[in-house]
Design a protein around this motif. Structure first.
Motif, PDB file in Angstrom:
ATOM      1  N   SER A  68       0.873  -1.188   0.000  1.00  0.00           N
ATOM      2  CA  SER A  68       0.000   0.000   0.000  1.00  0.00           C
ATOM      3  C   SER A  68       0.902   1.229   0.000  1.00  0.00           C
ATOM      4  O   SER A  68       2.122   1.101  -0.044  1.00  0.00           O
ATOM      5  N   GLU A  69       0.301   2.413   0.119  1.00  0.00           N
ATOM      6  CA  GLU A  69       1.141   3.605   0.173  1.00  0.00           C
ATOM      7  C   GLU A  69       1.877   3.624   1.517  1.00  0.00           C
ATOM      8  O   GLU A  69       1.265   3.536   2.580  1.00  0.00           O
ATOM      9  N   LYS A  70       3.181   3.618   1.466  1.00  0.00           N
ATOM     10  CA  LYS A  70       4.054   3.690   2.651  1.00  0.00           C
ATOM     11  C   LYS A  70       3.889   2.491   3.585  1.00  0.00           C
ATOM     12  O   LYS A  70       4.192   2.570   4.774  1.00  0.00           O
ATOM     13  N   LYS A  71       3.356   1.374   3.038  1.00  0.00           N
ATOM     14  CA  LYS A  71       3.092   0.217   3.919  1.00  0.00           C
ATOM     15  C   LYS A  71       3.254  -1.077   3.115  1.00  0.00           C
ATOM     16  O   LYS A  71       2.892  -1.119   1.928  1.00  0.00           O
ATOM     17  N   LEU A  72       3.825  -2.093   3.774  1.00  0.00           N
ATOM     18  CA  LEU A  72       3.952  -3.406   3.115  1.00  0.00           C
ATOM     19  C   LEU A  72       3.636  -4.475   4.157  1.00  0.00           C
ATOM     20  O   LEU A  72       4.233  -4.510   5.232  1.00  0.00           O
TER      21      LEU A  72
END
Ligand code: TA6
Length: 283
Positions: free
Chosen positions: A127-131
């Motif tokens: 995701s945006e800024k997230k894994l």
């Protein structure tokens, strides 16, 4: 690390198209890059070997079915040196998040070392800024099996001297360098200034790795069913001793590895163990 650095058939590239991306090598399903707004957050040794035999030196190698030295086979088990299969290629959902699934099943080679049937399902959601990385371990055998497992994450930092790990205060740890057992961590912010190899027990679900200066990084690691946290840095002497660890690389990395390593899991026939780590960039 860029996709173009590797043969197309060896990698899986998750790309949101907004500077958030993740790159996996099929050798060990090793995540070798996670970028947030084009900033690389994982360390990969410049002298890492990509011969599809040796474990990749960096990123997130998967330790399974054993973390550490293993009388039945290679250190940290075979998962990180087997070629995994792409079960679901990178797929974008309606929110622009990208998902991919890789699997590893037992074969003659693994059964020769460890006579059990299993299936590992490794799902990544970018995701945006997230894994989010989720590992499900299926016991597909007719007998119980036991294992330890860990995600051996090499976080990239711009300067180890300006790096802290928050969330370990009050925990007991095994110090594999001094031989200390059940040493208590007293620091709010753990810093690393020499060869560290510590297994923190019963850690909280969240630890935060902060580092700087340019680029500054603040990565939250949230774990599920990984109660232990290993903090490792080889430092100068050991880095030099490892042919695939570039001599200065220890200044630009810290391993913060979530795992289930102190107490092995016993998995009855047909059951499964789900564990995960979620990286979130807090900047
Ligand atoms: O996670 C720390 C550790 O167990 C260290 O003891 C060191 O052996 C490190 O893993 C790297 O192991 P490797 O087999 O990848 O060289």
């Amino acid at each position: 690390q860029e996709p173009g650095d590797f043969p197309a058939g060896d990698i899986v590239f998750l790309d949101r198209g907004d500077g958030n991306s993740a790159l996996l090598h099929l050798h060990g399903a090793t995540l070798i890059s996670w970028k947030c707004h084009s900033v690389e957050n994982l360390f990969l040794s410049s002298t890492s070997v990509f011969d599809n035999k040796k474990a990749i030196r960096g990123g997130v190698p998967i330790a399974f079915p054993n973390f550490g030295p293993w009388p039945l086979g290679p250190q940290h088990g075979f998962a990180r040196i087997k070629r995994w299969t792409v079960a679901v290629p990178p797929t974008k959902d309606a929110h622009g998040d990208v998902l991919a699934v890789l699997t590893l099943e037992d074969d003659e080679e693994t059964r020769a070392m460890w006579d059990y049937k299993f299936k590992l399902v490794y799902t990544l959601v970018l995701s945006e800024k997230k894994l989010v990385s989720t590992l499900v371990i299926h016991n597909t055998d007719t007998k119980s099996l036991g294992f330890t497992t860990l995600l051996h994450t090499y976080f990239r930092v711009s300067d180890i001297d300006k790096t802290t790990v928050e969330g370990l205060k009050g925990l007991k740890y095994i110090d594999k360098i001094t031989g200390g057992k059940d040493v208590i961590e007293t620091r709010d912010l753990v810093t690393v200034d020499r060869n560290y190899d510590r297994v923190y027990k019963d850690a909280p679900q969240i630890v935060v790795i902060s580092s700087g200066p340019e680029p500054s990084r603040k990565i939250e690691v949230k774990s599920f069913n990984f109660p232990d946290v290993v903090v490792w840095n080889p430092w100068d002497v050991k880095a030099k001793e490892m042919g695939d660890f570039d001599d200065e690389g220890y200044k630009e990395m810290v391993c913060v590895e979530v795992g289930k390593v102190v107490t092995p899991v016993t998995l009855t026939a047909g059951s499964q163990y789900e564990c995960s780590q979620t990286f979130t960039s807090m900047l």
